[in-house]
Design an enzyme around this catalytic site. Structure first.
Site, PDB file in Angstrom:
ATOM      1  N   LYS A  70       0.702  -1.467  -0.168  1.00  0.00           N
ATOM      2  CA  LYS A  70      -0.002  -0.046   0.048  1.00  0.00           C
ATOM      3  C   LYS A  70       0.916   1.161   0.090  1.00  0.00           C
ATOM      4  CE  LYS A  70      -4.542  -0.927   1.906  1.00  0.00           C
ATOM      5  NZ  LYS A  70      -5.342  -0.573   3.050  1.00  0.00           N
ATOM      6  N   ASP A 107     -10.218   4.199   1.543  1.00  0.00           N
ATOM      7  CA  ASP A 107     -10.661   3.320   2.937  1.00  0.00           C
ATOM      8  C   ASP A 107     -11.329   4.625   3.782  1.00  0.00           C
ATOM      9  OD1 ASP A 107      -9.551   1.274   2.395  1.00  0.00           O
ATOM     10  OD2 ASP A 107      -7.682   1.638   3.222  1.00  0.00           O
TER      11      ASP A 107
END
Ligand code: ATR
Length: 279
Positions: A70, A107
């Protein structure tokens, strides 16, 4: 006559076998009558720089990025949107019409949406918010709460220096408090969020005394295995409203699907049950 374009995307991670994302996106492809597939792309640490440049040539519309890639992905795409830049991590790549790669992080969107799904009148500015943890999940949670107008975010982490570092990086309304003060830091809050790994399947439960927590405070856990963590069970038993972590996972997937395939997919109770059945 040309056939409709094949809708291809996947999840890049290591390991990826546990991911629920294929289940989710393939459900939507089917539901919206799109021909395509969402596949597991198992990319070993250190191999991301070899894998990503192949996406466009292979016909992928994009991919999700999960652990351990990520952060590394930020340096490997042509463009990073402002939100992913601030979060310091990326969870989605969209192949642009010219074949270049643009990175996003959904997110925070997924987190806020999961709260609104559970409590449509939820507001970030209803009172102080205590957030436990200072890892990747905390960054998304804290930034999205601040963006929604939170007035005071008390951040506490086992390793105090990490909470202090995040508070210094994000500035107001985030302030770090010592981990030892976490029980008292629940006084007067409108909301408590767990972003630590404590309470996850296979981990010990969070050591937290809820006595000071107001009964109306919303308790949210980003963990979704198990769906009801010991923290959420304890909160529910004393009458606090709770939100589990599955909604964040489900909601972060929606803008990605939209960016790749042009349809904003909806979350239905049936889809939630289908994913819950795999937990
Ligand atoms: P994620 O990306 O899911 O947030 P992470 O970056 O590994 O995962 O962060 C895990 C979080 O759980 C951290 O805040 C970690 O605290 P430290 O920074 O002190 O490591 C927290 N955590 C892990 N084990 C813990 C424990 N035994 N007690 C309290 N917090 C813990």
């Amino acid at each position: 006559m040309s056939s409709p374009p094949f809708c291809l995307a996947g999840i890049v991670g290591w390991p990826v076998a546990h991911s629920r994302s294929p289940r989710l996106h393939n459900y939507w492809l089917d539901q919206y009558g799109l021909t395509g597939a969402y596949v597991q792309l198992s990319v070993a640490p250190g191999k991301l720089a070899l894998a990503l440049p192949g996406l466009a040539a292979l016909g992928f519309r994009g991919c999700n990025i999960t652990l351990p890639h990520k952060v590394d992905a930020l340096a490997l795409v042509d463009e990073v949107d402002a939100n992913a830049r601030r979060m310091g991590a990326m969870n989605t790549i969209v192949v642009q019409p010219d074949g270049s790669l643009k990175g996003f992080n959904n997110d925070g969107f997924g987190y806020i949406q999961s709260l609104l799904d559970a409590q449509p009148d939820w507001r970030a500015d209803a009172g102080p918010i205590t957030v436990l943890g200072a890892g990747g999940a905390a960054r998304a949670v804290v930034l999205s709460l601040a963006d929604r107008g939170a007035k005071e975010i008390r951040l506490l982490n086992r390793t105090d220096a990490k909470a202090q570092g995040l508070a210094a990086e994000f500035g107001a309304p985030v302030k770090a408090l010592p981990w030892a003060d976490r029980h008292a830091a629940l006084a007067d809050v409108a909301m408590l969020v767990n972003t630590t790994s404590q309470g996850m399947h296979g981990h010990p439960e969070l050591e937290l005394d809820l006595a000071a927590l107001p009964k109306h405070a919303l308790v949210s856990d980003v963990i979704y295995v198990p769906l009801e963590t010991p923290l959420l069970a304890a909160a529910r038993a004393r009458g606090n409203p709770t939100v589990d972590g599955l909604g964040m996972l489900l909601n972060q997937a929606r803008p990605a699907f939209h960016a790749w395939f042009g349809v904003m997919p909806q979350l239905t109770p049936e889809l939630r049950r289908a994913v819950e059945a795999t937990l």
